[in-house]
Design an enzyme around this catalytic site. Structure first.
Site, PDB file in Angstrom:
ATOM      1  N   CYS A 114       0.732  -1.155  -0.019  1.00  0.00           N
ATOM      2  CA  CYS A 114       0.084   0.012  -0.007  1.00  0.00           C
ATOM      3  C   CYS A 114       1.029   1.198   0.099  1.00  0.00           C
ATOM      4  O   CYS A 114       0.438   2.269  -0.498  1.00  0.00           O
ATOM      5  CB  CYS A 114      -0.751   0.065   1.108  1.00  0.00           C
ATOM      6  SG  CYS A 114      -2.025  -1.494   1.183  1.00  0.00           S
ATOM      7  N   HIS A 259      -3.779   7.103   0.939  1.00  0.00           N
ATOM      8  CA  HIS A 259      -4.096   5.635   0.633  1.00  0.00           C
ATOM      9  C   HIS A 259      -5.427   5.138   0.994  1.00  0.00           C
ATOM     10  O   HIS A 259      -5.821   5.535   2.104  1.00  0.00           O
ATOM     11  CB  HIS A 259      -3.141   4.745   1.263  1.00  0.00           C
ATOM     12  CG  HIS A 259      -3.354   3.114   0.908  1.00  0.00           C
ATOM     13  ND1 HIS A 259      -4.058   2.643  -0.124  1.00  0.00           N
ATOM     14  CD2 HIS A 259      -3.618   2.270   1.967  1.00  0.00           C
ATOM     15  CE1 HIS A 259      -4.243   1.497   0.026  1.00  0.00           C
ATOM     16  NE2 HIS A 259      -3.888   1.146   1.309  1.00  0.00           N
ATOM     17  N   ASN A 289     -10.072  -0.974  -1.918  1.00  0.00           N
ATOM     18  CA  ASN A 289      -8.507  -0.742  -1.903  1.00  0.00           C
ATOM     19  C   ASN A 289      -7.721  -1.268  -2.801  1.00  0.00           C
ATOM     20  O   ASN A 289      -7.678  -2.428  -3.103  1.00  0.00           O
ATOM     21  CB  ASN A 289      -8.200  -1.307  -0.567  1.00  0.00           C
ATOM     22  CG  ASN A 289      -6.869  -1.217  -0.077  1.00  0.00           C
ATOM     23  OD1 ASN A 289      -5.846  -0.666  -0.916  1.00  0.00           O
ATOM     24  ND2 ASN A 289      -6.534  -1.675   1.298  1.00  0.00           N
TER      25      ASN A 289
END
Ligand code: UT7
Length: 332
Positions: A114, A259, A289
């Site tokens: 991430c 993020h 995500n």
């Protein structure tokens, strides 16, 4: 030393929209649970024969190159962030290089999940600062949908992830007050297995066994509660680190692009930093995500929506598997 600036940004997402209702047909979950716990409404999944990690990166990169007023031949280096490379090796950077018709320039893959894009941005920034290269493509691209457990066993993780790609072109800034002001990178391997895919595993005599497939270790494992707790501490910490380094306060931020891990995490950061909703970018509702692709997709959409103007102070921040976390402060 000269600063680098983001001269172009772009993103690409697959056409195939998968709603929470679609996932209800595959596992014991509900639209209500997913919306309440994560904020996600839908995500995109790749189409076989159409989308690859490398060619989605290339599609995003072409848009970023065009916005920068450049041509692919002007690119000096590729930094490609992904946790879902096309192959075990070689990396997706060289595949994207081939896709873009580029020859001989370096292509580097970054494996920081991430935080991958912010790490990759920092790598590109260093090469421009030293004067080694002028135009660097920094890309985040992921295909999660082929690596998720769509049975009820995997529901805690599988409903979260989506596919997509984002890219920027980094070029030299004409002023040291503009462009990427600083980047901040951190990691703590103590928690490596708390969010991980541990198979195939090169420490085993047989890298991939039927047992690994049966017990689910080929799929992502996440200790969701622990990751959540670390995320809500590390995000504000690394954002403040960037602000302090440059003598700014949270209220100086024009747009925070975090993020996209969970809308509840983003809301927590927003409250902790005392930022109004319009100063925080959220598009997890549409894409879920997308790990290394999430920051550049969000940045690209924010730019398209007119939420970033010349002179704005933009902060990028990420936290994820490793654990790794990172931020970048940019005067646009
Ligand atoms: O991007 C990298 C970083 N990742 C993150 O930052 C993610 C951080 N973690 C999270 O976002 C959250 O922990 C999750 C969204 C993953 C989970 O939300 P949660 O509020 O922490 O839920 P939980 O894991 O504590 O689970 C609560 C309940 C459990 O049932 P019981 O034990 O209370 O009966 C789960 O089994 O919800 C159940 N559950 C689900 N129910 C319906 C877990 N997943 C699902 C699901 N649908 N998809």
């Amino acid at each position: 030393m000269r600063n680098s600036r983001i001269a172009g940004v772009g993103h690409y997402v697959p056409e195939n929209v998968v709603t929470n209702k679609d996932l209800e047909k595959l596992m014991d979950t509900s639209d209500e649970w997913i919306r309440e716990r994560t904020g996600i409404v839908e995500r995109r999944y790749f189409q076989e024969g159409v989308d690859t990690t490398a060619n989605m990166g290339a599609a995003a990169a072409r848009k970023a190159i065009q916005m920068a007023g450049l041509e692919p031949k002007d690119i000096d280096m590729i930094v490609f962030a992904t946790l879902s490379p096309d192959y075990v090796f070689p990396g997706s950077g060289v595949l994207m290089q081939r896709e873009l018709g580029l020859k001989n320039i370096p292509a580097l893959d970054v494996r920081n999940q991430c935080s991958g894009f912010v790490y990759a941005l920092s790598v590109g920034d260093q090469f421009i600062k030293t004067g080694m290269y002028n135009n660097i493509l920094v890309v985040g691209s992921e295909i999660h949908s082929t690596g998720l457990d769509f049975s009820t066993r995997g529901r805690g993780v599988s409903v979260i992830f989506g596919d997509g790609a984002g890219a920027v072109v980094l070029s030299p800034s004409d002023s040291n007050d503009k462009g990427i002001l600083s980047t901040h990178l951190h990691a703590d391997g103590e928690f490596a297995e708390e969010l991980a895919v541990t198979a195939p595993n090169s420490n085993k005599k047989e890298r991939l066994t039927h047992e690994m497939i049966d017990d689910g270790s080929v799929y992502p494992y996440m200790n969701g509660n622990m990751v959540f707790k670390h995320a809500v501490t590390r995000f504000p910490e690394v954002i403040e680190e960037a602000l302090n380094k440059n003598g700014y306060k949270p209220e100086d931020i024009d747009l925070l692009v975090p993020h996209q891990a969970n809308l509840r995490i983003t809301s927590f950061i927003q409250q902790k930093m005392g930022l109004p909703t319009e100063k925080v970018m959220s598009n997890i509702q549409k894409y879920g995500n997308t790990t290394a692709a999430s920051v550049p997709i969000a940045l690209s959409e924010a730019y398209e929506e007119g939420r970033i103007k010349e002179g704005d102070l933009v902060c990028l921040a990420a936290f994820g598997s490793g654990f790794t976390w990172a931020s970048a402060l940019i005067r646009w």
